[in-house]
Scaffold this motif. Sequence first.
Motif, PDB file in Angstrom:
ATOM      1  N   VAL A  22       0.844  -1.194   0.000  1.00 22.52           N
ATOM      2  CA  VAL A  22       0.000   0.000   0.000  1.00 22.52           C
ATOM      3  C   VAL A  22       0.875   1.238   0.000  1.00 22.52           C
ATOM      4  O   VAL A  22       2.016   1.220   0.440  1.00 22.52           O
ATOM      5  N   ASP A 274      -3.910   0.674   6.897  1.00 22.56           N
ATOM      6  CA  ASP A 274      -4.686   1.083   5.724  1.00 22.56           C
ATOM      7  C   ASP A 274      -6.089   1.510   6.147  1.00 22.56           C
ATOM      8  O   ASP A 274      -6.615   2.545   5.693  1.00 22.56           O
ATOM      9  N   THR A 324     -12.198  -3.029   3.706  1.00 26.64           N
ATOM     10  CA  THR A 324     -10.734  -2.994   3.714  1.00 26.64           C
ATOM     11  C   THR A 324     -10.160  -4.386   3.924  1.00 26.64           C
ATOM     12  O   THR A 324      -9.146  -4.755   3.323  1.00 26.64           O
ATOM     13  N   HIS A 328      -7.469  -6.788   1.490  1.00 22.06           N
ATOM     14  CA  HIS A 328      -6.241  -7.415   1.974  1.00 22.06           C
ATOM     15  C   HIS A 328      -6.344  -8.942   2.031  1.00 22.06           C
ATOM     16  O   HIS A 328      -5.497  -9.592   2.646  1.00 22.06           O
TER      17      HIS A 328
END
Length: 724
Positions: A22, A274, A324, A328
Amino acid sequence: MSVNEGRAAAISAITRRQAKSVTMPQPLNKVWASDVFNLASMEEALSKNAFKAMKNTVQTGAALDPATADVVAAAMKEWAISKGVKFFSHIFYPMTNATAEKHDGFIVTNSEGAAITEFTGSLLIKGEPDGSSFPNGSLRMTSAARGYTAWDPTSPVYIMHTANGATLMIPSVFMSWTGEALDKKIPLLRSNSALDKAGARVLALMGESDVATINSSCGAEQEYFLVDAEFANARPDLLLAGRTLFGAAPAKGQEFDDHYFGAIPARVQVFMQDLEDKLYRLGIPAKTHHNEVAPGQFEIAPYYEAANVAADHQQLLMTLMKATAKEHGFMCLLHEKPFSGVNGSGKHVNWSVGNATQGNLLDPGSTPSDNLNFLLFCGAVIRGVHQFGPMLRAVIASASNDHRLGANEAPPAILSVYLGEQLEKLFVDIKNGKLEAAKAGGYMDLGLSQILKFERDPGDRNRTSPFAFTGNRFEFRAVGSSASVSGPLVAMNTMLADSLNWVADRLEAALAKNDTKTAAVMDVLKQLMDAHGNVVFGGNGYSEEWHRAAVEERGLRNLPTTADALPCLREPEVVELFKSTGVLSPVELESRFEVYSEQYLASIEVEAKLVVEMASTMIYPAAMAYLSQLSETALSMKEIGIGISTGTASKVAGEMEAMMAGVAELGEALSKHDFSSTEEHMHFFAYEIRALMDRVRSHADTLETLVADEYWPLPKYREMLFIR
């Protein structure tokens, strides 16, 4: 590829996976609330008069005139378009613990066929989704479908980004055409208003002449599990029910206490950072993150905010966590008990009340015995929990939270108040009519010169209490991790408003007959503790002695399941509480009982159907294949003169037969529909259907320990909890 081969492939893929790359986040001062149209943004975009009006509305809840709304809408549109926004949405919170959105474009066409952007005050203020398609508890029929959303200017507008666009999100309330609340925000706003009125009344009697708007605040500690998506997608129960309906305990769980506050796995740390970068852009003050007690379990906790904004932010937090995590390669599990045998997840709601002039009204200060405002507000909380404990239990009731309450990591279903040693002694002294000097906590001195001494808190904490005072606020520890915080906040605000009015009534009389304000306050608090002191408890909430004494000696109620708790919403005292404070009308309260009852029954029915399906189509075939292999092997060995034990085969066959007998009985029980009431239906599901589900599971989990690993179709606990 067979199912068990798919499981092996998933393990192989996960062990090779690296943390997602990221972009390094920008400094906090660059990203903080950059996608929020808050007061700072408004001050730049609005005229002085329009900004003054908006600021007054945001800070006090004052009405906003339509002309100002037009000015704000125009500025809001220009701000959003400058950030690439093409759509707007009224986001609202129906009675589902989830969010709902209706998206519209800024675009309109003119007579020349050109496209222009338009966003007026009327579009900002009102939207119109279908009022009968959301859970409404018979408030709206299909033939009477109209519902409205209306902008809540006290919660900031923000922008949600996707890969190829952005949408302006407008926090809103949701109501029927006939004016009933169909959502969780309207009751929360009403409860804050009731709290403000009752609190101001008490403070006025205490001689406070300058009293700003009183509001509740909230900071919710969110616990959750992360499971690799490869594993989750191979588990129908995780996909559809959010928890594992089958799964044998691994050889190692949490018994070594080595996960709590341990080093965060690199891949999880990348996810957390993140997520928090996204939260900061939306002005959500994520403060803490760490490993929780169970393997695979984590926590994120925000800083405190005004309750209405905190509730909106909590909903947004859960949405962003799931999205999110998916980016991932994880699935984020918010179910209260996704894995049997290890700690479940709660959402500890830290709650306080205060204002800009008197500050935090639940902060005792250095000398609590002299802080009369604190004593009255704290006493009002004690009364509220005692008077309306069953109602507090009802608002945290769900099929998922039933698995957690009363277990080793969660408080019991009996509502009590923990004050800490110093405060409990103070209130007991008041009850006994004698105040003694409170003891300070003293200093922590380890006898190590390099470790600085520090002042110790005057009392310990109690993790077994469902409702605990923690220094300057109360922590409602029994709330489940998947729940909206709005329900608990509404309940706490409303019970406190009622108790503050009770205090005010008696304080008026006490002030008339006592010489001093202190004597009057002590008089009222003695009455309060005489009537409601039984709810204060500082011991072990898990002990059998407490469960017996709470019910038999103190008159508290133990409501272990949702089926036991939800009917409390229909009790006359609770109906009158919400009616008298103006928070929920009787018909609105009844609608919530109907909605939550339906959700409870639907949740268990989905799980029960999954148990039948998974046992029949996944576990039984896998066990049968293994049994067949054992039989073939035994036959081959016999042909060459070697005899082998058939003990394992007999055990597998016996467990298979018992499991399928349980499946048949569960299927038959699910076909039962002749219930005389919703309460009877819920009770049957709580005590009959769930018992049958557990019976099927017990045999399936035993099979997992007998069937060769290569045959087992479902990802196991040892894989889901430990492979990162």
